[in-house]
Design an enzyme around this catalytic site. Structure first.
Site, PDB file in Angstrom:
ATOM      1  N   GLN A 127       3.815  28.431  28.614  1.00  0.00           N
ATOM      2  CA  GLN A 127       2.373  28.526  28.715  1.00  0.00           C
ATOM      3  C   GLN A 127       1.653  29.811  27.978  1.00  0.00           C
ATOM      4  O   GLN A 127       0.685  29.942  27.609  1.00  0.00           O
ATOM      5  CB  GLN A 127       1.934  28.533  29.983  1.00  0.00           C
ATOM      6  CG  GLN A 127       2.167  27.180  30.776  1.00  0.00           C
ATOM      7  CD  GLN A 127       1.309  26.042  30.264  1.00  0.00           C
ATOM      8  OE1 GLN A 127       0.218  26.147  29.481  1.00  0.00           O
ATOM      9  NE2 GLN A 127       1.470  24.862  30.712  1.00  0.00           N
ATOM     10  N   CYS A 170       3.440  17.494  37.118  1.00  0.00           N
ATOM     11  CA  CYS A 170       4.666  16.586  37.320  1.00  0.00           C
ATOM     12  C   CYS A 170       4.547  16.744  38.826  1.00  0.00           C
ATOM     13  O   CYS A 170       5.232  15.800  39.530  1.00  0.00           O
ATOM     14  CB  CYS A 170       5.913  17.446  37.127  1.00  0.00           C
ATOM     15  SG  CYS A 170       5.954  18.096  35.402  1.00  0.00           S
ATOM     16  N   ASN A 221       1.680  28.318  34.695  1.00  0.00           N
ATOM     17  CA  ASN A 221       0.980  27.055  34.243  1.00  0.00           C
ATOM     18  C   ASN A 221      -0.182  26.883  35.320  1.00  0.00           C
ATOM     19  O   ASN A 221      -1.213  26.138  34.748  1.00  0.00           O
ATOM     20  CB  ASN A 221       1.875  25.956  34.109  1.00  0.00           C
ATOM     21  CG  ASN A 221       2.767  25.623  35.015  1.00  0.00           C
ATOM     22  OD1 ASN A 221       3.758  26.591  35.492  1.00  0.00           O
ATOM     23  ND2 ASN A 221       2.732  24.597  35.927  1.00  0.00           N
TER      24      ASN A 221
HETATM   25  N1  PLP Z   1       7.268  25.066  31.592  1.00  0.00           N
HETATM   26  C1  PLP Z   1       5.954  25.265  31.699  1.00  0.00           C
HETATM   27  C2  PLP Z   1       5.682  26.719  32.081  1.00  0.00           C
HETATM   28  C3  PLP Z   1       5.319  24.391  31.709  1.00  0.00           C
HETATM   29  O1  PLP Z   1       3.833  24.215  31.866  1.00  0.00           O
HETATM   30  C4  PLP Z   1       5.986  22.860  31.255  1.00  0.00           C
HETATM   31  C5  PLP Z   1       4.810  21.879  30.891  1.00  0.00           C
HETATM   32  O2  PLP Z   1       4.193  21.586  32.041  1.00  0.00           O
HETATM   33  C6  PLP Z   1       7.315  23.005  30.762  1.00  0.00           C
HETATM   34  C7  PLP Z   1       8.035  24.158  31.126  1.00  0.00           C
HETATM   35  C8  PLP Z   1       7.904  22.039  30.497  1.00  0.00           C
HETATM   36  O3  PLP Z   1       7.757  21.407  29.097  1.00  0.00           O
HETATM   37  P1  PLP Z   1       7.763  19.843  28.456  1.00  0.00           P
HETATM   38  O4  PLP Z   1       6.606  19.295  28.854  1.00  0.00           O
HETATM   39  O5  PLP Z   1       7.834  20.272  27.043  1.00  0.00           O
HETATM   40  O6  PLP Z   1       9.306  19.437  28.889  1.00  0.00           O
END
Ligand code: PLP
Length: 373
Positions: free
Chosen positions: A169, A315, A141
């Protein structure tokens, strides 16, 4: 001042056609899909239909699709659903995988190269007789780097170890097919491809032993308890179809925008370092560190200029810790703390890139002047 949104890896705007598809399930077809009456059956039919369509897009069987409350839940289910034993993951995973792994007892974190790639040889060496799961993301990401998923999954299959990939992603940005990749578990999330927030999928290959994360009902074929988010599921399926139909041309266009930005930065900004693999990447993502700058200053400065970008994982914003991804790639602390990710999407144009460049030049100039003062 125009506002430019270049943070599509954090989230995307809901496609109006997706909203149109969802609205009837928020208004007149509001039923609980578990109810036996006609109102409930309408909701059930919509979920069944969405399941068939999503399965088709992933190259899966409909019985292998579990709708979840998003990517984080899908990832957590994969990590916590396997029996006790050794897990292998990479050091650049999203926190949805990493923080779940931290709660397991025995985990190996594979390193990555300077350009953010996992070495399949490292995976081969790390697998043990008691390894119960390997989880490696398909596209990162923060840098957009694409992992050699087929190779990694192939190694696991040879050794009889279930392989999960976080494809949150990837879906809509590169072809995702569970059989071509040879994966056993795969996560996607609707809000990353112009669908609604709070809707995702965990693909579970038939025969893969995985316990549910949530208990309390027989929903989703006993794999995920809880009243289904019917409108969210309908929206996910619609968004998945729309993004898949336009993917090759759109990703090519976005790749071009990233390269235009990269060329502009090379011409106009000194002390810029590109992070991640330059070619083996999803088309929409580009990540740079700017020496002598702090990422908070960069992001706030860009925001004041009307540009929404990110330092990586949304996050992690608010924490002063540099990105765990860039650290794992071996970037020195100063550069890991000076990174900006631009992730483009449907609304972005070449003109946006020109405006971003002008803004970036002004912001960096100001930050470096302050730093010298
Ligand atoms: N995995 C990846 C690679 C992400 O980029 C994200 C969100 O930023 C997530 C998991 C989490 O997904 P969600 O926002 O639907 O909980």
């Amino acid at each position: 001042m125009p506002r430019i949104y270049a943070d599509h890896n954090a989230t995307t705007p809901l496609d109006p056609a997706v909203l149109d598809a969802m609205l009837p399930y928020l208004r007149e077809h509001f039923g609980n899909a578990s109810s036996v009456h006609a109102v409930g059956r309408e909701a059930r039919a919509a979920i069944d239909d969405a399941r068939v369509r999503v399965a088709g897009l992933l190259g899966a069987q409909e019985g292998e699709i579990v709708f979840t409350g998003g990517g984080t839940e899908a990832d957590n289910n994969a990590i916590f659903g396997v029996r006790a034993g050794h897990i292998i993951t990479s050091s650049i995973e999203h926190h949805a995988v990493l923080h779940a792994c931290q709660r397991r007892n025995d985990v190996t974190y594979l390193p990555v190269s300077r350009d953010c790639l996992v070495d399949p040889g490292d995976l081969r060496k790390a697998i043990r007789n008691d390894t119960v799961l390997v989880s490696i993301m398909s596209a990162n990401n923060e840098t957009g780097t694409i992992q050699p998923i087929k190779k990694l999954a192939g190694i696991c299959r040879e050794r009889g170890v279930p392989f999960h990939t976080d494809a949150v992603q990837s879906f809509g940005k590169q072809p995702v097919n569970v059989d071509e990749w040879g994966v056993d578990l795969l996560s996607i999330s609707a809000h990353k491809f112009c669908g609604p927030k709070g809707a995702g999928v965990l693909y579970i290959r038939r025969g893969t032993k995985l316990d549910p994360l949530l208990f309390g009902g027989s929903h989703e074929n006993d794999r995920r308890a809880g009243t289904e988010n019917v409108a969210g599921i309908v929206g996910l399926a619609k968004a998945a179809e729309l993004v898949t139909a336009k993917m090759p041309e759109e990703q090519c266009r976005l790749f071009g925008l990233c390269e235009k930005l990269a060329v502009g930065i090379a011409e106009r900004v000194t002390g810029a370092h590109r992070n991640g693999h330059v070619r083996q990447r999803i088309g929409n993502t580009v990540n740079f560190s700017f020496s002598g700058c702090e990422e908070e200053g960069l992001l706030l400065g860009l925001d004041l200029e009307g540009v929404a970008a990110s330092s990586g994982s949304a996050c992690a914003v608010g924490s002063l810790e540099p990105s765990h991804v860039l650290k794992a790639m071996g970037l020195p602390h100063e550069l890991a703390r000076a990174a900006v990710r631009f992730s483009f999407g449907k609304s972005n144009t070449g003109e946006d890139v020109d405006l971003i460049l002008d803004a970036l030049v002004r912001v960096i100039e100001r930050l470096r002047t302050f730093a010298r003062a």
